[in-house]
Write a protein that holds these residues in place. Structure first.
Motif, PDB file in Angstrom:
ATOM      1  N   ASN A  86       0.843  -1.197   0.000  1.00  0.00           N
ATOM      2  CA  ASN A  86       0.000   0.000   0.000  1.00  0.00           C
ATOM      3  C   ASN A  86       0.882   1.252   0.000  1.00  0.00           C
ATOM      4  N   GLU A  87       1.591   1.450  -1.094  1.00  0.00           N
ATOM      5  CA  GLU A  87       2.467   2.609  -1.208  1.00  0.00           C
ATOM      6  C   GLU A  87       2.622   3.018  -2.669  1.00  0.00           C
ATOM      7  N   VAL A  88       2.964   4.299  -2.819  1.00  0.00           N
ATOM      8  CA  VAL A  88       3.148   4.877  -4.153  1.00  0.00           C
ATOM      9  C   VAL A  88       4.642   5.120  -4.359  1.00  0.00           C
ATOM     10  N   THR A  89       5.110   4.843  -5.555  1.00  0.00           N
ATOM     11  CA  THR A  89       6.482   5.225  -5.901  1.00  0.00           C
ATOM     12  C   THR A  89       6.452   6.286  -6.988  1.00  0.00           C
ATOM     13  N   ILE A  90       7.193   7.361  -6.744  1.00  0.00           N
ATOM     14  CA  ILE A  90       7.325   8.419  -7.754  1.00  0.00           C
ATOM     15  C   ILE A  90       8.661   8.210  -8.466  1.00  0.00           C
ATOM     16  N   TYR A 126      15.415  20.993 -15.642  1.00  0.00           N
ATOM     17  CA  TYR A 126      15.666  22.329 -15.079  1.00  0.00           C
ATOM     18  C   TYR A 126      14.647  22.710 -14.009  1.00  0.00           C
ATOM     19  N   GLY A 127      13.957  21.706 -13.452  1.00  0.00           N
ATOM     20  CA  GLY A 127      13.122  21.974 -12.281  1.00  0.00           C
ATOM     21  C   GLY A 127      11.656  22.225 -12.553  1.00  0.00           C
ATOM     22  N   MET A 128      11.208  22.206 -13.830  1.00  0.00           N
ATOM     23  CA  MET A 128       9.786  22.459 -14.106  1.00  0.00           C
ATOM     24  C   MET A 128       8.942  21.246 -13.673  1.00  0.00           C
ATOM     25  N   THR A 129       9.344  20.060 -14.115  1.00  0.00           N
ATOM     26  CA  THR A 129       8.638  18.842 -13.672  1.00  0.00           C
ATOM     27  C   THR A 129       8.809  18.663 -12.166  1.00  0.00           C
ATOM     28  N   ALA A 130       9.975  19.057 -11.649  1.00  0.00           N
ATOM     29  CA  ALA A 130      10.225  18.918 -10.200  1.00  0.00           C
ATOM     30  C   ALA A 130       9.223  19.724  -9.375  1.00  0.00           C
ATOM     31  N   LYS A 131       8.785  20.898  -9.921  1.00  0.00           N
ATOM     32  CA  LYS A 131       7.783  21.694  -9.183  1.00  0.00           C
ATOM     33  C   LYS A 131       6.498  20.888  -8.991  1.00  0.00           C
ATOM     34  N   ALA A 132       6.099  20.173 -10.026  1.00  0.00           N
ATOM     35  CA  ALA A 132       4.882  19.356  -9.920  1.00  0.00           C
ATOM     36  C   ALA A 132       5.096  18.166  -8.999  1.00  0.00           C
ATOM     37  N   VAL A 133       6.314  17.623  -8.988  1.00  0.00           N
ATOM     38  CA  VAL A 133       6.623  16.499  -8.085  1.00  0.00           C
ATOM     39  C   VAL A 133       6.471  16.955  -6.638  1.00  0.00           C
ATOM     40  N   GLU A 134       6.981  18.137  -6.342  1.00  0.00           N
ATOM     41  CA  GLU A 134       6.879  18.674  -4.976  1.00  0.00           C
ATOM     42  C   GLU A 134       5.405  18.852  -4.585  1.00  0.00           C
ATOM     43  N   PHE A 135       4.622  19.310  -5.537  1.00  0.00           N
ATOM     44  CA  PHE A 135       3.185  19.482  -5.308  1.00  0.00           C
ATOM     45  C   PHE A 135       2.533  18.132  -4.997  1.00  0.00           C
ATOM     46  N   GLY A 176       1.035   1.586  -6.560  1.00  0.00           N
ATOM     47  CA  GLY A 176       0.773   2.725  -7.440  1.00  0.00           C
ATOM     48  C   GLY A 176       2.074   3.371  -7.884  1.00  0.00           C
ATOM     49  N   ILE A 177       2.169   3.692  -9.187  1.00  0.00           N
ATOM     50  CA  ILE A 177       3.402   4.276  -9.725  1.00  0.00           C
ATOM     51  C   ILE A 177       3.073   5.636 -10.352  1.00  0.00           C
ATOM     52  N   ILE A 178       3.808   6.648  -9.953  1.00  0.00           N
ATOM     53  CA  ILE A 178       3.710   7.960 -10.602  1.00  0.00           C
ATOM     54  C   ILE A 178       4.996   8.181 -11.388  1.00  0.00           C
ATOM     55  N   ILE A 179       4.833   8.422 -12.675  1.00  0.00           N
ATOM     56  CA  ILE A 179       5.988   8.693 -13.530  1.00  0.00           C
ATOM     57  C   ILE A 179       5.981  10.182 -13.828  1.00  0.00           C
ATOM     58  N   ALA A 180       7.011  10.870 -13.393  1.00  0.00           N
ATOM     59  CA  ALA A 180       7.098  12.319 -13.614  1.00  0.00           C
ATOM     60  C   ALA A 180       8.364  12.578 -14.412  1.00  0.00           C
ATOM     61  N   ALA A 181       8.191  12.947 -15.666  1.00  0.00           N
ATOM     62  CA  ALA A 181       9.369  13.116 -16.528  1.00  0.00           C
ATOM     63  C   ALA A 181       9.008  14.008 -17.712  1.00  0.00           C
ATOM     64  N   PRO A 182       9.911  14.904 -18.085  1.00  0.00           N
ATOM     65  CA  PRO A 182       9.642  15.807 -19.198  1.00  0.00           C
ATOM     66  C   PRO A 182       9.981  15.172 -20.549  1.00  0.00           C
ATOM     67  N   THR A 183       9.659  15.944 -21.583  1.00  0.00           N
ATOM     68  CA  THR A 183      10.142  15.595 -22.925  1.00  0.00           C
ATOM     69  C   THR A 183      11.588  16.058 -23.054  1.00  0.00           C
ATOM     70  N   LYS A 193       1.102  -2.881 -13.672  1.00  0.00           N
ATOM     71  CA  LYS A 193       1.117  -1.835 -12.642  1.00  0.00           C
ATOM     72  C   LYS A 193       0.103  -0.735 -12.984  1.00  0.00           C
ATOM     73  N   LEU A 194      -0.422  -0.128 -11.930  1.00  0.00           N
ATOM     74  CA  LEU A 194      -1.293   1.037 -12.076  1.00  0.00           C
ATOM     75  C   LEU A 194      -0.406   2.277 -12.051  1.00  0.00           C
ATOM     76  N   ALA A 195      -0.561   3.165 -13.055  1.00  0.00           N
ATOM     77  CA  ALA A 195       0.392   4.280 -13.162  1.00  0.00           C
ATOM     78  C   ALA A 195      -0.291   5.565 -13.650  1.00  0.00           C
ATOM     79  N   PHE A 196       0.380   6.672 -13.351  1.00  0.00           N
ATOM     80  CA  PHE A 196      -0.065   8.006 -13.770  1.00  0.00           C
ATOM     81  C   PHE A 196       1.177   8.804 -14.126  1.00  0.00           C
ATOM     82  N   ARG A 197       1.161   9.463 -15.294  1.00  0.00           N
ATOM     83  CA  ARG A 197       2.328  10.254 -15.691  1.00  0.00           C
ATOM     84  C   ARG A 197       1.974  11.712 -15.892  1.00  0.00           C
ATOM     85  N   PHE A 198       2.915  12.568 -15.491  1.00  0.00           N
ATOM     86  CA  PHE A 198       2.853  13.974 -15.873  1.00  0.00           C
ATOM     87  C   PHE A 198       4.263  14.450 -16.180  1.00  0.00           C
ATOM     88  N   GLY A 199       4.342  15.598 -16.895  1.00  0.00           N
ATOM     89  CA  GLY A 199       5.678  16.125 -17.199  1.00  0.00           C
ATOM     90  C   GLY A 199       5.599  17.370 -18.052  1.00  0.00           C
TER      91      GLY A 199
END
Ligand code: FEO
Length: 407
Positions: free
Chosen positions: A257-261, A267-276, A310-317, A341-347
């Motif tokens: 019962n845990e999520v992995t990011i 340059y920190g744009m995707t990182a801002k969303a990760v922090e959120f 649960g897997i969160i994939i946070a990565a830019p183009t 796996k169940l996953a959600f991506r943003f970037g």
């Protein structure tokens, strides 16, 4: 190297190995043990051998002496499988003694011969017996593709001890506690994770074969399980059988019962969303793990994704494709056949997208069959409306992952 008696006439020799890449690939943060077992009847058999990565077995010979075994009196080398972390000392042993017999499966025999030039080999099949005398009777049980095709279990009938080779093994050094009943709760947790690391790094590709090996273990009457790596299970061998079955479910998409990011940022744009997102998971009381790539080792990355529901994939183009360290991580997960796996991506993207297209290609090419919640991509830094969509995605993941939890 240490020696322990695990039953009357059966000893374990165990050695911690650190600062190596296991299989030449895996950076194992907490080391690994190599275990060897000596069974003494009228004849003496050694099941797998313990040597350092330098291939020098002198420490093994010294420790055999300490348990009263003269190397000259070893009659049989049982090769549960040929991988050189267990068998790499055979040629050296041949230099000091000429009259011993290697016992292994037919598939192992070919490799023992091609790797070490051995020809004094007894090939065994399912149920074959080797009576050592004085009540010690070994039987052999092939468990193909665990993880090598030549693998077998060796079972000692009198003491009901299963020498399981890599099956039921774990990474992680052992200090003074080498039996399940000696482990502190912290050590039990340590070896559970190191078992997951071992399974996911080395075994996961072969999950269907491991399930067959679990069934074969269940068909034997077992007092103790003695693997090639990690603790011996003599109080509750059923626990490691159940754990391995649970790990096999993680390979098919279940998880704790845990999520992995799994993330990376240029340059920190995707990182801002990760922090959120971290703030959302903290607010919701969800346990989560952070894997910033490429800083984390492949070993840690695979084990952590593997055990998560649960897997969160946070990565830019990056250059019209997915941020390469995250793409490489996903390809490695695909190679390990970590599916479902169940996953959600943003970037983020700059002058063009492309990450999403490559993500889909990786998942399809590797037949990973991951279940994705609709991705969120944003130009440059995430704006308020992007964060609203990301929060919705995270909450949907948290809700849906309840169906995936197996602990
Ligand atoms: Fe522990 Fe597959 O060698």
């Amino acid at each position: 190297m240490k020696q322990f008696q695990i039953a009357n006439g059966i000893h374990m020799l165990t050695m911690n190995v650190e600062d190596i890449l296991f299989e030449g690939i895996w950076e194992i943060a907490n080391g690994v043990t190599l275990n060897s077992y000596i069974v003494q009847g009228d004849k003496t058999a050694i099941i797998d051998g313990v040597i350092g990565w330098d291939g020098i077995p002198e420490a093994l010979y010294e420790n055999l002496k300490k348990i009263g075994v003269d190397t000259k009196n070893i009659d049989y080398l049982i090769v549960n499988h040929m991988e050189p972390d267990h068998s790499g000392w055979i040629s050296n042993f041949r230099k000091i003694k000429d009259d011993f017999t290697v016992v292994c499966t037919e598939k192992a025999a070919r490799m023992v011969s091609s790797f070490y030039g051995e020809d004094k080999i007894r090939i065994v099949k399912e149920g074959d017996i080797l009576d050592l005398g004085n009540g010690k009777v070994l039987s052999f049980h092939p468990v193909s593709n665990v993880h090598w095709p030549d693998t077998m279990y060796t079972y000692e009938r009198g003491t009901k001890t299963l020498f399981s080779c890599d099956m039921f093994g774990a990474f992680g050094k052992m200090e003074d506690h080498c039996f399940d009943d000696e482990l502190t709760p912290e050590e039990t947790d340590f070896f559970e994770f190191e078992g997951i690391r071992y399974y996911s790094n080395v075994m996961a590709t072969f999950t269907p074969s491991l399930r067959k090996a679990i069934e074969k273990a269940k068909s034997l009457d077992i007092n103790a399980i003695a693997p090639g790596h990690g603790p011996v299970y003599r109080k509750n061998p059923q626990k490691i059988i159940d754990d391995y079955y649970r790990f096999s479910l993680y390979a098919d998409g279940a998880g704790k019962n845990e999520v992995t990011i799994l993330w990376g940022s240029m340059y920190g744009m995707t990182a801002k969303a990760v922090e959120f997102v971290e703030g959302i998971l903290q607010r919701e009381g969800i346990k989560y793990n952070m894997l910033e790539m490429p800083q984390k080792s492949e070993s840690e990355m695979i084990a952590t994704v593997f055990k998560s529901a649960g897997i969160i994939i946070a990565a830019p183009t990056y250059e019209y494709k997915l941020f390469p360290p995250v793409a490489a991580a996903l390809n490695e997960l695909g190679r390990k056949k970590i599916t479902g796996k169940l996953a959600f991506r943003f970037g983020s993207y700059g002058w063009s997208g492309g990450a999403e297209k490559e993500l889909k290609e990786i998942i399809e090419r590797n037949k990973m069959n991951w279940d994705f919640i609709e991705s969120v991509e944003f130009e440059g830094a995430p704006r308020e409306e992007d964060l609203v969509k990301i929060e919705a995605g995270v909450l949907e993941l948290v809700e849906k992952m309840k169906e995936k939890v197996v602990e």
